[in-house]
Design a protein around this motif. Structure first.
Motif, short mmCIF file in Angstrom:
data_model
loop_
_atom_site.label_atom_id
_atom_site.label_comp_id
_atom_site.label_asym_id
_atom_site.label_seq_id
_atom_site.Cartn_x
_atom_site.Cartn_y
_atom_site.Cartn_z
N HIS A 179 0.81 -1.21 0.00
CA HIS A 179 0.00 0.00 0.00
C HIS A 179 0.85 1.27 0.00
O HIS A 179 0.32 2.38 0.03
CB HIS A 179 -0.94 0.01 1.21
N ASP A 180 2.15 1.10 -0.05
CA ASP A 180 3.07 2.24 -0.09
C ASP A 180 3.05 2.84 -1.49
O ASP A 180 3.52 2.22 -2.45
CB ASP A 180 4.48 1.75 0.27
N THR A 181 2.53 4.06 -1.61
CA THR A 181 2.37 4.70 -2.92
C THR A 181 3.70 4.89 -3.63
O THR A 181 3.82 4.63 -4.84
CB THR A 181 1.68 6.07 -2.77
N GLN A 213 0.35 10.39 -15.58
CA GLN A 213 -0.90 10.98 -15.10
C GLN A 213 -1.01 10.99 -13.59
O GLN A 213 -2.04 11.32 -13.03
CB GLN A 213 -2.08 10.22 -15.72
N THR A 214 0.09 10.62 -12.91
CA THR A 214 0.13 10.66 -11.45
C THR A 214 -0.01 12.10 -10.96
O THR A 214 0.41 13.04 -11.63
CB THR A 214 1.46 10.06 -10.94
N SER A 215 -0.57 12.26 -9.79
CA SER A 215 -0.78 13.60 -9.22
C SER A 215 0.55 14.33 -9.03
O SER A 215 1.56 13.73 -8.65
CB SER A 215 -1.48 13.49 -7.87
N ALA A 221 6.06 18.02 -11.66
CA ALA A 221 5.49 18.24 -13.00
C ALA A 221 6.51 17.96 -14.10
O ALA A 221 6.18 17.38 -15.14
CB ALA A 221 4.97 19.67 -13.11
N ASP A 222 7.77 18.36 -13.89
CA ASP A 222 8.81 18.13 -14.91
C ASP A 222 9.05 16.64 -15.12
O ASP A 222 9.25 16.19 -16.26
CB ASP A 222 10.12 18.81 -14.50
N ASP A 223 9.03 15.88 -14.03
CA ASP A 223 9.23 14.43 -14.14
C ASP A 223 8.05 13.77 -14.83
O ASP A 223 8.22 12.80 -15.59
CB ASP A 223 9.44 13.81 -12.76
N LEU A 224 6.85 14.29 -14.58
CA LEU A 224 5.67 13.76 -15.26
C LEU A 224 5.75 14.02 -16.76
O LEU A 224 5.35 13.17 -17.57
CB LEU A 224 4.40 14.41 -14.69
N LEU A 225 6.31 15.17 -17.12
CA LEU A 225 6.46 15.51 -18.54
C LEU A 225 7.48 14.60 -19.21
O LEU A 225 7.31 14.19 -20.36
CB LEU A 225 6.86 16.97 -18.67
N VAL A 226 8.55 14.25 -18.48
CA VAL A 226 9.55 13.31 -19.02
C VAL A 226 8.91 11.94 -19.25
O VAL A 226 9.16 11.29 -20.27
CB VAL A 226 10.76 13.19 -18.06
#
Length: 407
Positions: A179-181, A213-215, A221-226
């Motif tokens: 359950h560890d995100t 698409q993770t919060s 945000a930069d890592d989500l874009l990568v």
């Protein structure tokens, strides 16, 4: 040293353990690696009861980690874990082995020797450890899964994808109870990287896209874009067909796609993906910047002499031609795809046989015929309907502009 150890060996067990520990501390303080090696060999021999050796080795292991550094630490720790395993004492001296191997992992990571780090950690058999006797299933699952994920991460840093995949699979067996995100995200990232490295590009594209698409409260945000950029790369490299069309469509609709230009190595990804999604023909010149950002495994030469990107581009253009042509000679198709006509025929035949292109080849006339996905009768009916509509439209136009002809 042999005389000192022999004199301690005749003492009662309680005194013996204390004297061994004092001797270990003394030799560690002197950084006497040879003496420590001799003590370890003595403690793991039949001369010393396992209860005593377990107590002393559990005391020794964290001290080795704390008091010795660099090459001397590596030599001492490696000798000790090898001795433990060669004597079949991994279960009895479990704690000492665990302490030393985790210390070796940290040491090798600091030295950027990630393969050695992974192998050091892989020597720990954590699933059947006695430390889980009183632990909850979730606690055990989380610890074991993290252990395997760390090993996979280290192997991937050395591009050792086969070994990494083995440990991702081992981690997968425990993820259902985790359950560890943060650990879940680490696992998903390594799973995606393994699929990417194994050239399962479309599966990797979906995995990267899901992660992207993770919060933003969890991942920057930069890592989500990568991650979105990695998803785009894999989608472009994937085999042409319905599965790629779906991921291309999802990425095309993502409002962040245009922001990839801000990320180094992803400047042309949005342009290439948009042309693919819109079923437009791609030229090699448009892919040069994209190709420069690819990793080595993504530049691999395939058995047909084409790179992964070249094959992907040709298959895309073949599918794009389907939208424009009903049939085409292979000479012309080769020019369109920027390859010779025999190669064009081979690729078309493979795509048809794999169900990724609906058509057939007339080898006598050297022509590729594209077939609509619908059945021939329905297609014929629709063509008649289309013709009737056009005729009615023509009649209405004539009546409007030349009313005298309608009387």
């Amino acid at each position: 040293m042999e005389g000192i150890l022999s004199s301690i060996a005749v003492q009662p067990d309680k005194v013996r353990a204390e004297r061994y520990m004092e001797l270990c501390e003394d030799k560690l303080g002197m950084k006497d690696i040879e003496a420590i090696a001799a003590i370890v060999e003595h403690l793991t021999s039949d001369e010393v009861p396992q209860a005593v050796s377990r107590k002393v080795m559990s005391h020794l292991a964290p001290l080795v980690r704390k008091m010795i550094e660099g090459p001397k630490f590596e030599e001492c720790a490696q000798h000790t874990v090898r001795r433990i395993h060669s004597q079949g004492l991994a279960s009895s001296l479990e704690e000492a082995d665990f302490q030393l191997r985790t210390a070796l992992f940290d040491h090798y990571c600091k030295e950027t020797e990630f393969s050695s780090a992974a192998n050091a950690l892989a020597g720990i058999v954590l699933e059947n450890s006695s430390r889980w006797t009183d632990a909850t299933p979730e606690t055990k699952a989380t610890a074991v899964a993290e252990h395997y994920v760390k090993i996979a991460e280290a192997f991937l840093l050395e591009d050792e994808t086969v070994d990494a995949e083995n440990y991702v699979i081992k981690a997968q067996a425990f993820m259902g109870e985790v359950h560890d995100t943060n650990l879940k995200l680490r696992y998903k990232a390594k799973h995606a990287e393994v699929m990417d490295s194994n050239r399962k590009f479309l599966d990797a594209a979906w995995a990267y896209y899901e992660l992207s698409q993770t919060s933003q409260s969890i991942i920057r945000a930069d890592d989500l874009l990568v991650l979105l950029g990695k998803a785009t790369t894999c989608a472009i490299l994937g085999k042409a067909g319905p599965q790629r069309d779906r991921i291309l469509g999802s990425l095309f609709k993502d409002e962040r796609l245009g922001n990839l230009e801000q990320i180094e190595g992803y400047a042309t990804h949005a342009h290439v993906l948009m042309k693919m999604h819109m079923q437009h023909i791609l030229r090699r010149s448009e892919l040069r910047a994209f190709e420069e950002g690819l990793k080595e495994h993504q530049k691999a030469l395939m058995s047909d002499g084409l790179t992964i990107l070249q094959r992907s581009m040709i298959e895309h253009n073949m599918a794009a031609a389907f939208k424009v042509y009903e049939n085409i000679r292979f000479e012309e198709l080769g020019n369109l795809l920027e390859i010779n006509k025999s190669k064009a025929e081979q690729i078309a035949a493979r795509m048809i046989s794999e169900g990724r292109l609906n058509g057939y080849i007339d080898q006598i006339d050297d022509v590729l015929y594209f077939l609509d996905d619908r059945d021939a009768l329905k297609n014929w009916d629709e063509r008649i309907t289309e013709l009737c509509v056009k005729m009615n439209k023509s009649y209405e136009d004539i009546e409007t502009h030349f009313p005298q002809l309608s009387t």
